[in-house]
Motif scaffolding. Structure first.
Motif, PDB file in Angstrom:
ATOM      1  N   VAL A  56      21.648  51.174  47.393  1.00  0.00           N
ATOM      2  CA  VAL A  56      22.038  50.829  46.024  1.00  0.00           C
ATOM      3  C   VAL A  56      23.391  51.474  45.719  1.00  0.00           C
ATOM      4  O   VAL A  56      24.307  50.822  45.211  1.00  0.00           O
ATOM      5  N   LEU A  57      23.518  52.742  46.043  1.00  0.00           N
ATOM      6  CA  LEU A  57      24.784  53.446  45.820  1.00  0.00           C
ATOM      7  C   LEU A  57      25.916  52.813  46.621  1.00  0.00           C
ATOM      8  O   LEU A  57      27.002  52.551  46.092  1.00  0.00           O
ATOM      9  N   VAL A  58      25.667  52.534  47.889  1.00  0.00           N
ATOM     10  CA  VAL A  58      26.688  51.944  48.758  1.00  0.00           C
ATOM     11  C   VAL A  58      27.110  50.566  48.245  1.00  0.00           C
ATOM     12  O   VAL A  58      28.301  50.248  48.203  1.00  0.00           O
ATOM     13  N   SER A  59      26.145  49.768  47.837  1.00  0.00           N
ATOM     14  CA  SER A  59      26.461  48.415  47.350  1.00  0.00           C
ATOM     15  C   SER A  59      27.340  48.463  46.103  1.00  0.00           C
ATOM     16  O   SER A  59      28.338  47.741  46.011  1.00  0.00           O
ATOM     17  N   LEU A  60      26.969  49.310  45.155  1.00  0.00           N
ATOM     18  CA  LEU A  60      27.727  49.348  43.905  1.00  0.00           C
ATOM     19  C   LEU A  60      29.093  50.015  44.084  1.00  0.00           C
ATOM     20  O   LEU A  60      30.090  49.553  43.525  1.00  0.00           O
ATOM     21  N   LEU A  61      29.156  51.100  44.853  1.00  0.00           N
ATOM     22  CA  LEU A  61      30.461  51.739  45.101  1.00  0.00           C
ATOM     23  C   LEU A  61      31.367  50.818  45.918  1.00  0.00           C
ATOM     24  O   LEU A  61      32.568  50.726  45.652  1.00  0.00           O
ATOM     25  N   GLY A  62      30.791  50.147  46.895  1.00  0.00           N
ATOM     26  CA  GLY A  62      31.575  49.194  47.688  1.00  0.00           C
ATOM     27  C   GLY A  62      32.101  48.057  46.833  1.00  0.00           C
ATOM     28  O   GLY A  62      33.243  47.618  46.993  1.00  0.00           O
ATOM     29  N   ALA A  63      31.284  47.579  45.915  1.00  0.00           N
ATOM     30  CA  ALA A  63      31.730  46.523  45.001  1.00  0.00           C
ATOM     31  C   ALA A  63      32.851  47.034  44.105  1.00  0.00           C
ATOM     32  O   ALA A  63      33.818  46.315  43.825  1.00  0.00           O
ATOM     33  N   GLY A  64      32.741  48.284  43.669  1.00  0.00           N
ATOM     34  CA  GLY A  64      33.805  48.861  42.846  1.00  0.00           C
ATOM     35  C   GLY A  64      35.125  48.951  43.594  1.00  0.00           C
ATOM     36  O   GLY A  64      36.178  48.589  43.070  1.00  0.00           O
ATOM     37  N   VAL A  65      35.068  49.424  44.831  1.00  0.00           N
ATOM     38  CA  VAL A  65      36.286  49.520  45.637  1.00  0.00           C
ATOM     39  C   VAL A  65      36.874  48.128  45.891  1.00  0.00           C
ATOM     40  O   VAL A  65      38.090  47.931  45.847  1.00  0.00           O
ATOM     41  N   ALA A  66      36.007  47.142  46.129  1.00  0.00           N
ATOM     42  CA  ALA A  66      36.492  45.770  46.327  1.00  0.00           C
ATOM     43  C   ALA A  66      37.083  45.207  45.039  1.00  0.00           C
ATOM     44  O   ALA A  66      38.083  44.482  45.075  1.00  0.00           O
ATOM     45  N   ALA A  67      36.496  45.547  43.903  1.00  0.00           N
ATOM     46  CA  ALA A  67      37.000  45.053  42.612  1.00  0.00           C
ATOM     47  C   ALA A  67      38.402  45.583  42.336  1.00  0.00           C
ATOM     48  O   ALA A  67      39.191  44.938  41.644  1.00  0.00           O
ATOM     49  N   LYS A  69      40.911  45.690  44.183  1.00  0.00           N
ATOM     50  CA  LYS A  69      41.937  44.801  44.728  1.00  0.00           C
ATOM     51  C   LYS A  69      41.636  43.338  44.468  1.00  0.00           C
ATOM     52  O   LYS A  69      42.297  42.461  45.006  1.00  0.00           O
ATOM     53  N   GLY A  70      40.604  43.066  43.677  1.00  0.00           N
ATOM     54  CA  GLY A  70      40.238  41.686  43.396  1.00  0.00           C
ATOM     55  C   GLY A  70      39.620  40.992  44.583  1.00  0.00           C
ATOM     56  O   GLY A  70      39.749  39.781  44.735  1.00  0.00           O
ATOM     57  N   GLU A  71      38.928  41.745  45.426  1.00  0.00           N
ATOM     58  CA  GLU A  71      38.377  41.186  46.653  1.00  0.00           C
ATOM     59  C   GLU A  71      36.880  40.906  46.581  1.00  0.00           C
ATOM     60  O   GLU A  71      36.258  40.647  47.604  1.00  0.00           O
ATOM     61  N   LEU A  72      36.316  40.950  45.401  1.00  0.00           N
ATOM     62  CA  LEU A  72      34.914  40.583  45.282  1.00  0.00           C
ATOM     63  C   LEU A  72      34.767  39.083  45.476  1.00  0.00           C
ATOM     64  O   LEU A  72      35.667  38.306  45.166  1.00  0.00           O
ATOM     65  N   VAL A  73      33.631  38.686  45.971  1.00  0.00           N
ATOM     66  CA  VAL A  73      33.372  37.269  46.177  1.00  0.00           C
ATOM     67  C   VAL A  73      33.319  36.586  44.812  1.00  0.00           C
ATOM     68  O   VAL A  73      32.694  37.069  43.881  1.00  0.00           O
ATOM     69  N   ASN A  74      34.012  35.463  44.709  1.00  0.00           N
ATOM     70  CA  ASN A  74      33.960  34.711  43.459  1.00  0.00           C
ATOM     71  C   ASN A  74      34.076  33.229  43.754  1.00  0.00           C
ATOM     72  O   ASN A  74      34.423  32.822  44.857  1.00  0.00           O
ATOM     73  N   LEU A  75      33.786  32.445  42.750  1.00  0.00           N
ATOM     74  CA  LEU A  75      33.879  31.000  42.883  1.00  0.00           C
ATOM     75  C   LEU A  75      35.264  30.589  42.397  1.00  0.00           C
ATOM     76  O   LEU A  75      35.568  30.673  41.221  1.00  0.00           O
ATOM     77  N   TYR A 152      47.147  43.104  37.505  1.00  0.00           N
ATOM     78  CA  TYR A 152      47.658  41.739  37.602  1.00  0.00           C
ATOM     79  C   TYR A 152      48.159  41.198  36.274  1.00  0.00           C
ATOM     80  O   TYR A 152      48.925  40.251  36.254  1.00  0.00           O
ATOM     81  N   LEU A 153      47.781  41.815  35.164  1.00  0.00           N
ATOM     82  CA  LEU A 153      48.383  41.394  33.889  1.00  0.00           C
ATOM     83  C   LEU A 153      49.785  41.957  33.735  1.00  0.00           C
ATOM     84  O   LEU A 153      50.647  41.336  33.103  1.00  0.00           O
ATOM     85  N   ARG A 154      50.040  43.121  34.299  1.00  0.00           N
ATOM     86  CA  ARG A 154      51.371  43.726  34.226  1.00  0.00           C
ATOM     87  C   ARG A 154      52.330  43.122  35.227  1.00  0.00           C
ATOM     88  O   ARG A 154      53.524  42.981  34.961  1.00  0.00           O
ATOM     89  N   ASP A 155      51.842  42.811  36.416  1.00  0.00           N
ATOM     90  CA  ASP A 155      52.711  42.283  37.471  1.00  0.00           C
ATOM     91  C   ASP A 155      52.877  40.773  37.313  1.00  0.00           C
ATOM     92  O   ASP A 155      52.008  40.087  36.820  1.00  0.00           O
ATOM     93  N   ASN A 156      53.995  40.289  37.781  1.00  0.00           N
ATOM     94  CA  ASN A 156      54.242  38.852  37.774  1.00  0.00           C
ATOM     95  C   ASN A 156      53.981  38.249  39.135  1.00  0.00           C
ATOM     96  O   ASN A 156      54.426  37.161  39.437  1.00  0.00           O
ATOM     97  N   LYS A 157      53.266  38.991  39.968  1.00  0.00           N
ATOM     98  CA  LYS A 157      52.964  38.507  41.311  1.00  0.00           C
ATOM     99  C   LYS A 157      51.828  37.502  41.268  1.00  0.00           C
ATOM    100  O   LYS A 157      51.123  37.372  40.284  1.00  0.00           O
ATOM    101  N   GLU A 158      51.636  36.835  42.386  1.00  0.00           N
ATOM    102  CA  GLU A 158      50.513  35.924  42.550  1.00  0.00           C
ATOM    103  C   GLU A 158      49.222  36.737  42.513  1.00  0.00           C
ATOM    104  O   GLU A 158      49.119  37.766  43.178  1.00  0.00           O
ATOM    105  N   VAL A 159      48.250  36.306  41.750  1.00  0.00           N
ATOM    106  CA  VAL A 159      46.986  37.005  41.653  1.00  0.00           C
ATOM    107  C   VAL A 159      45.984  36.423  42.610  1.00  0.00           C
ATOM    108  O   VAL A 159      46.047  35.253  42.962  1.00  0.00           O
ATOM    109  N   LYS A 160      45.032  37.263  43.021  1.00  0.00           N
ATOM    110  CA  LYS A 160      43.968  36.811  43.932  1.00  0.00           C
ATOM    111  C   LYS A 160      42.879  36.155  43.142  1.00  0.00           C
ATOM    112  O   LYS A 160      42.544  36.477  42.065  1.00  0.00           O
TER     113      LYS A 160
END
Length: 160
Positions: A56-67, A69-75, A152-160
């Protein structure tokens, strides 16, 4: 913002260390349990309690670290088919929803910590410890979603 980024960098390093140690602990416990079953024909009953809690700890901390950089799975069905400005707005809305959900997760975990005074069946560890893993993971998610949104709101770069 620079101070927040530095703080989040330190938090991320700590999270990565906790993740590495946690996964190593689960690996050792699980391997030891397998050896105990096949060599001594006796299983370590406590390993299931610990591995579930640590996962449980690993899943949530891993999701936080992925979030972070915007690397969480999404549609991306909608966001891939719109312009960059609309995409930025949709991703901001998505992150705000994720922040709200993570705050609700923290609220629920904190509520469970306050009222659940039971103990685990095998190790007799207070279940407050296990609920604290959910709270820690929820806080991680909130902090990293905020960081990603600001980035990503501050930067004008392409967002993931």
């Amino acid at each position: 913002m620079k101070v927040y980024k530095k703080i989040m960098g330190v938090i991320t390093v700590i999270e990565n260390i906790v993740l590495a140690i946690s996964l190593l602990m689960v690996l050792i416990l699980t391997f030891g349990n397998v050896i105990a079953r096949y060599v001594f024909h006796h299983s370590w009953g406590f390993t299931e309690e610990l591995t579930v809690a640590v996962f449980v700890l690993v899943s949530l901390l891993g999701a936080g670290v992925a979030a972070r950089k915007g690397e969480l799975v999404n549609l991306a069905l909608v966001t891939d088919n719109v312009g960059p400005k609309v995409k930025k707005v949709l991703l901001a809305i998505s992150n705000i929803i994720c922040i709200v959900y993570s705050l609700l997760l923290c609220y629920e975990a904190f509520g469970r910590i306050k009222v659940d005074h039971t103990f685990s069946p095998i190790l007799h560890i207070s279940k407050m410890v296990f609920w604290s893993f959910v709270l820690i993971g929820g806080i991680s998610l909130v902090l990293h979603f905020i960081e990603h949104t600001i980035d990503y709101l501050r930067d004008n770069k392409e967002v993931k």
